[in-house]
Design an enzyme around this catalytic site. Structure first.
Site: not given
Length: 723
Positions: A402, A455
């Site tokens: 993330d 990401e």
């Protein structure tokens, strides 16, 4: 000579060296055993035959005892009387150090590749005695104690030994076993008593809002050997990857609003993913986290699967069930930040241990969270091992990392003056990029067959390139540009789309610069953005047609696929983590049509090598025509290895285009592999044929062509009949 002040320190839970005071010692010719047992009325030393060897003298009113014997050292036990209750137990302070010299050295160096095997709470048998070994890294603490169910949460009863060479405190507590709740009581170097700390290496945790760590001993027996032996074939760039992204707490719930357990999810979610034709399920973070509203993206229990849905072994059983069903499991991993909740990692030992002391480096103002100090070798070591721990201990197939952008840029979401440049004056976080390279190298080396996915929303070069080629070493990168451009385009009134065709075509300029995953993720259906369906223009028929067109376009576009739960049936409501998806909606005809399309898209995608074999290669995609923006038509070819070939034609306009000619490279018959306007998908069904013959009429620089009927807001995929 032990003085009263030593027992004073124990009575105040401030003893920095309890093994110098407690346990067995030689004083001249005598063998001495000292113990500190608050509220104890009488203490005896007994031998292996349960015979009383000595009666201890109470030398301190808070519970300090000394027993003296004219004999050598032996494996004694203690028998204490508390009022009318008598208990016999092993003395924790007669056991030697827990960490071996090599372990301590590697921890100090920040190079221990199996930290999870020596840190935290481990059930062990030492000298024939079963108990739990506790270790915690707190190098700047004055003293540390284990508190928990085993000692009335009294910080005076189990002070720990410091291993100065690595800053780890350790203690073996005999008789303590699985299920015991515990925390660490820490006195900071300045004398302050800190809030009770969770174990950073806890392998199980209480269900929120309770926050204790739990001693856990895994016992699950895996049955996914066949999957593990061949899983490396499922996440490579030349294979189809279709990911169903799920928040476990809000996919489905019981009628009373309570969560499904890991076992129930194995029985319901796994078959659902299989039925939809996805290859993998991706779980929003399952590391233990205190706040439901963070969706798991503010974790505190890095080594603990959230207890909301069951035990760690229950989670293992869920992964095992997915593997037996042929579904890979990817989990979101969050090394970019952590919350500052009291009792967590923030200023863990009274100092900025895991984070930077300077908020310009150590705080994310946007999220109110703290940033790991990636330049501290011990911290980087913890995070690196945490990544491989999930892959090893839970047979996880991939980690989606993330907020990588927030890690690799020092000025991420910071105003001028609110960040500190690197040593070269730039904004790249050199320590974070070095950590990511190291973590990726370790993950791929330790766990063959896995993949890591970033990401990352910028043009940082080489995110999914090997580290020896200067890249960050990820296997894949989310294509955030494609997502933003596509959603912006589809939200437009069709009248204006001809002026914005570049939002669809521009992605092909950089489509092969990384190994991309096309993600229509959870982030795009929250915070007032609305669901995917709600973004589509037009009335009911048109908005569903546009959604089907968007989904079909994703499946024929280069890049692996990811779809957040609910999109597979065209959920109208924005995602709400506090409830389940609206499953009553899924059975309505229009929504069922979207599900039918997803089923067929996944089946077709997995069955056509032209749609995946050259995903990351420029020779896998060729434009047929992108110039007819006035008509809203785009056409292109996809190529796999050998003669694998497919033609995609999209009509982004609200007008039906009759007798529209598209050039193709091959003659013969073509079958319609996908028609997003098919009646089964709640389309108009105006094009009913399943086959079409190529004419020997040149068009778009090709020797053959197809004369097509292109329904409004539709995508058609054609495959040569022999393919």
């Amino acid at each position: 000579m032990i003085e009263s002040s030593h027992f004073d320190a124990l009575a105040e839970a401030r003893c920095a060296d309890p093994f110098a005071v407690l346990g067995p010692h030689h004083e001249g010719a005598e063998f001495v055993v000292r113990a500190f047992l608050p509220m104890c009325d009488e203490l005896l030393v007994i031998d292996a035959h349960d015979e009383i060897v000595a009666r201890a003298e109470c030398v301190h009113p808070a519970g300090g005892f000394v027993a003296r014997m004219a004999r050598g050292a032996f494996a004694y036990r203690l028998r204490a009387r508390y009022g009318g209750s008598v208990t016999t137990f092993e003395d924790p302070y007669r056991f030697g150090p827990i960490l071996g010299e090599l372990d301590a050295y590697l921890i100090g160096e920040g190079r221990h590749l199996r930290l999870d095997e020596v840190m935290g709470a481990h059930v062990r048998t030492i000298d024939g005695v079963r108990g739990t070994a506790f270790t915690v890294w707190a190098p700047n603490a004055r003293s540390v104690s284990v508190v928990g169910d085993c000692n009335f949460w009294d910080p005076r009863r189990a002070p720990m030994r410091i291993r100065r060479e690595c800053g780890v405190w350790e203690l073996f507590l005999p008789g303590v076993g699985p299920g015991t709740r515990y925390k660490f009581y820490i006195i900071a170097n300045d004398g302050r008593a800190l809030a009770l700390r969770r174990d950073p290496f806890a392998f199980a945790s209480e269900v929120r809002p309770q926050t204790a760590s739990i001693v856990y001993e895994p016992s699950y027996i895996w049955s996914d050997d066949a999957w593990m032996a061949s899983r490396g074939e499922t996440l490579t760039i030349d294979r189809p990857i279709a990911i169903y992204e799920v928040h476990l707490g809000s996919w489905r719930r019981h009628a009373d609003g309570s969560w499904l357990t890991y076992a129930e999810l194995a029985e319901t979610l796994v078959p659902y993913v299989v039925a939809r034709g996805f290859t993998h399920v991706e779980l929003l973070p399952v590391s233990e986290h205190p706040f439901d509203g963070s969706w798991g993206y503010q974790p505190l229990g890095l080594f603990s699967p959230t207890s909301r849905f069951g035990s760690p072994d229950d989670f293992r059983a869920f992964v095992d069930a997915a593997h037996r069903a042929g579904i890979g499991v990817i989990v979101d991993w969050v090394p970019g930040h952590f919350p500052n909740d009291e009792g967590g990692l923030a200023r863990f030992d009274g100092t900025a241990l895991y984070e930077h002391a300077d908020p310009r480096l150590g705080m994310h103002a946007d999220w109110g969270t703290l940033v790991y100090n990636f330049g501290r070798t011990e911290v980087a070591n913890v995070l690196q091992v945490n990544a491989t721990y999930w892959l090893r201990a839970f047979h996880i197939d991939g980690l989606r990392v993330d907020a990588v952008s927030s890690m690799i840029y020092l000025d991420y979401s910071r105003e001028p003056g609110a960040w500190i440049p690197n040593i070269y004056g730039g904004n790249e976080n050199l320590e974070a990029t070095a950590f990511l390279r190291r973590a990726n190298e370790a993950a791929y080396a330790d766990c063959p067959g896995i993949a890591t996915i970033a990401e990352e929303s910028t043009a940082f070069p080489g995110v999914s390139r090997p580290t020896d080629a200067g890249g960050l070493g990820f296997g894949y990168k989310w294509n955030m540009g494609w997502m933003h451009d596509s959603l912006a385009f589809f939200a437009r009134d069709p009248i204006y789309r001809p002026y914005h065709t570049n939002e669809i075509t521009f992605g092909l300029v950089y489509a092969f610069s990384e190994n991309f995953v096309l993600a229509l993720s959870h982030d795009e259906v929250v915070h007032g953005k609305g669901s995917l369906l709600a973004r589509m223009p037009g009335d009911g028929k048109a908005e569903f047609a546009n959604l089907r067109l968007l989904l079909a376009l994703m499946y024929v576009h280069p890049g692996k696929k990811l779809l957040f739960m609910g999109a597979e049936f065209g959920a109208r409501r924005e995602w709400n983590h506090d409830g389940e998806l609206d499953w009553s909606e899924a059975s309505a005809e229009a929504h069922r049509g979207v599900t039918n399309l997803i089923d067929d898209l996944n089946r077709t995608y997995r069955g056509l090598p032209a749609l995946y074999e050259r995903d990351a290669r420029a020779d896998g995609f060729v434009w047929i025509d992108y110039s007819d923006s006035a008509a809203g038509i785009l056409a292109f070819e996809r190529y796999g290895e050998g003669d694998a070939f497919a033609v995609a034609v999209a009509n982004f306009s609200g007008a039906h285009r009759a007798r529209y000619r598209i050039g193709v490279a091959r003659g013969g018959a073509y079958r319609v592999a996908i028609n997003s306007d098919d009646a089964r998908y709640w389309g108009d069904g105006s094009v009913t044929g399943t086959h079409i013959a190529a004419d020997a009429i040149g068009a778009h620089g090709r020797p053959f062509s197809l004369e097509l009927e292109l329904p409004a807001f539709s995508l058609l995929l054609f495959v040569p009949e022999h393919s």
